[in-house]
Design a protein around this motif. Structure first.
Motif, PDB file in Angstrom:
ATOM      1  N   LEU A 150      27.564 115.722 129.407  1.00 25.25           N
ATOM      2  CA  LEU A 150      26.426 115.061 130.069  1.00 25.25           C
ATOM      3  C   LEU A 150      26.757 113.612 130.396  1.00 25.25           C
ATOM      4  N   ILE A 151      27.395 112.930 129.468  1.00 23.84           N
ATOM      5  CA  ILE A 151      27.810 111.532 129.707  1.00 23.84           C
ATOM      6  C   ILE A 151      28.777 111.479 130.886  1.00 23.84           C
ATOM      7  N   ASN A 152      29.719 112.407 130.919  1.00 26.35           N
ATOM      8  CA  ASN A 152      30.672 112.452 132.038  1.00 26.35           C
ATOM      9  C   ASN A 152      29.961 112.721 133.358  1.00 26.35           C
ATOM     10  N   ASP A 153      28.932 113.591 133.337  1.00 26.41           N
ATOM     11  CA  ASP A 153      28.172 113.879 134.552  1.00 26.41           C
ATOM     12  C   ASP A 153      27.436 112.641 135.053  1.00 26.41           C
ATOM     13  N   ILE A 154      26.886 111.861 134.123  1.00 27.05           N
ATOM     14  CA  ILE A 154      26.206 110.610 134.514  1.00 27.05           C
ATOM     15  C   ILE A 154      27.200 109.667 135.175  1.00 27.05           C
ATOM     16  N   LEU A 155      28.391 109.576 134.606  1.00 30.60           N
ATOM     17  CA  LEU A 155      29.413 108.714 135.191  1.00 30.60           C
ATOM     18  C   LEU A 155      29.882 109.263 136.538  1.00 30.60           C
ATOM     19  N   ASP A 156      29.924 110.592 136.668  1.00 32.33           N
ATOM     20  CA  ASP A 156      30.291 111.188 137.955  1.00 32.33           C
ATOM     21  C   ASP A 156      29.265 110.852 139.027  1.00 32.33           C
ATOM     22  N   THR A 157      27.992 110.730 138.624  1.00 32.99           N
ATOM     23  CA  THR A 157      26.945 110.348 139.580  1.00 32.99           C
ATOM     24  C   THR A 157      27.238 108.970 140.155  1.00 32.99           C
ATOM     25  N   SER A 158      27.637 108.043 139.302  1.00 33.25           N
ATOM     26  CA  SER A 158      27.963 106.704 139.811  1.00 33.25           C
ATOM     27  C   SER A 158      29.212 106.755 140.688  1.00 33.25           C
ATOM     28  N   LYS A 159      30.142 107.658 140.383  1.00 34.00           N
ATOM     29  CA  LYS A 159      31.317 107.818 141.242  1.00 34.00           C
ATOM     30  C   LYS A 159      30.909 108.371 142.605  1.00 34.00           C
ATOM     31  N   MET A 160      29.971 109.320 142.599  1.00 35.16           N
ATOM     32  CA  MET A 160      29.512 109.887 143.874  1.00 35.16           C
ATOM     33  C   MET A 160      28.867 108.810 144.735  1.00 35.16           C
ATOM     34  N   GLU A 161      28.046 107.972 144.119  1.00 34.14           N
ATOM     35  CA  GLU A 161      27.388 106.899 144.870  1.00 34.14           C
ATOM     36  C   GLU A 161      28.405 105.935 145.448  1.00 34.14           C
ATOM     37  N   ALA A 162      29.511 105.738 144.743  1.00 33.74           N
ATOM     38  CA  ALA A 162      30.556 104.828 145.224  1.00 33.74           C
ATOM     39  C   ALA A 162      31.507 105.523 146.190  1.00 33.74           C
ATOM     40  N   GLY A 163      31.342 106.849 146.386  1.00 32.79           N
ATOM     41  CA  GLY A 163      32.205 107.597 147.298  1.00 32.79           C
ATOM     42  C   GLY A 163      33.591 107.848 146.724  1.00 32.79           C
ATOM     43  N   LYS A 164      33.718 107.855 145.419  1.00 30.76           N
ATOM     44  CA  LYS A 164      35.026 108.023 144.772  1.00 30.76           C
ATOM     45  C   LYS A 164      35.111 109.323 143.986  1.00 30.76           C
ATOM     46  N   MET A 165      34.228 110.280 144.296  1.00 34.14           N
ATOM     47  CA  MET A 165      34.175 111.537 143.542  1.00 34.14           C
ATOM     48  C   MET A 165      35.155 112.542 144.129  1.00 34.14           C
ATOM     49  N   ASP A 166      35.961 113.151 143.265  1.00 32.61           N
ATOM     50  CA  ASP A 166      36.866 114.223 143.667  1.00 32.61           C
ATOM     51  C   ASP A 166      36.358 115.521 143.069  1.00 32.61           C
ATOM     52  N   LEU A 167      36.231 116.561 143.901  1.00 30.88           N
ATOM     53  CA  LEU A 167      35.797 117.860 143.408  1.00 30.88           C
ATOM     54  C   LEU A 167      37.016 118.708 143.100  1.00 30.88           C
TER      55      LEU A 167
END
Length: 187
Positions: A150-167
């Motif tokens: 869950l903590i990692n998912d929250i951090l992934d949300t901030s990555k998505m907002e910054a456009g730095k998310m890799d799927l």
């Protein structure tokens, strides 16, 4: 001849008076208003007198000056709106930066103890425990992993907002998810 000379001088004086009333005074008034505008006074008022209603060059100049003041008002209003938007954007960027910093700090602060809980539960599982104890330690490990996820998912949300998310595409074990959820809820 003297009479004609006096008449001529009188005509010149009358022409000067008329010129002063129709040209010089309005030009002085326009010049004064132009100086006030140049000094930054855009709240200047233009008098609509009978003389200004006449169509001559002086009145056209006054009308053009009035239009210029109206356009300056519009430009000033647009600049204020633009500056306000820029300030709001700056505030939003600062809030996003503070949020990212908070998430990064919290990530470190929460992940470290969670990894310790997972590691210690793994160590406990390798020791001699009763079945009930092993089951409870396994529940602790599963709950800690769920919380870490869950903590990692929250951090992934901030990555998505910054456009730095890799799927990453990968296999997913649905029965294990159901088993993990039931062991967490069971208690």
């Amino acid at each position: 001849i003297l009479f004609i000379g006096i008449l001529g001088v009188s005509a010149i004086v009358i022409c000067n008076i008329v010129a002063a009333r129709t040209i010089v005074r309005p030009l002085k008034a326009i010049t004064k208003k132009a100086r006030e505008i140049a000094a930054g006074n855009l709240g200047i008022q233009f008098d609509e007198t009978d003389d200004l209603k006449k169509k001559n060059e002086v009145n056209q100049l006054s009308s053009a000056l009035k239009e210029m003041v109206a356009q300056l008002h519009q430009m000033t209003d647009l600049k204020v709106v633009s500056m306000t938007a820029e300030v709001e954007q700056q505030k939003m960027r600062e809030a996003a930066r503070l949020k990212d910093r908070f998430f990064a700090s919290m990530s470190h602060e929460i992940r470290t103890p969670m990894n310790a809980v997972i590691g210690l539960s793994d160590l406990l599982l390798t020791s001699e425990l009763t079945e009930t104890q092993k089951s409870r330690v396994e529940d602790i490990r599963i709950s800690a992993q769920a919380l870490l996820s869950l903590i990692n998912d929250i951090l992934d949300t901030s990555k998505m907002e910054a456009g730095k998310m890799d799927l990453n595409q990968g296999d997913y074990n649905f029965p294990m998810l159901i088993d993990n959820i039931s062991s967490i809820i069971q208690m």
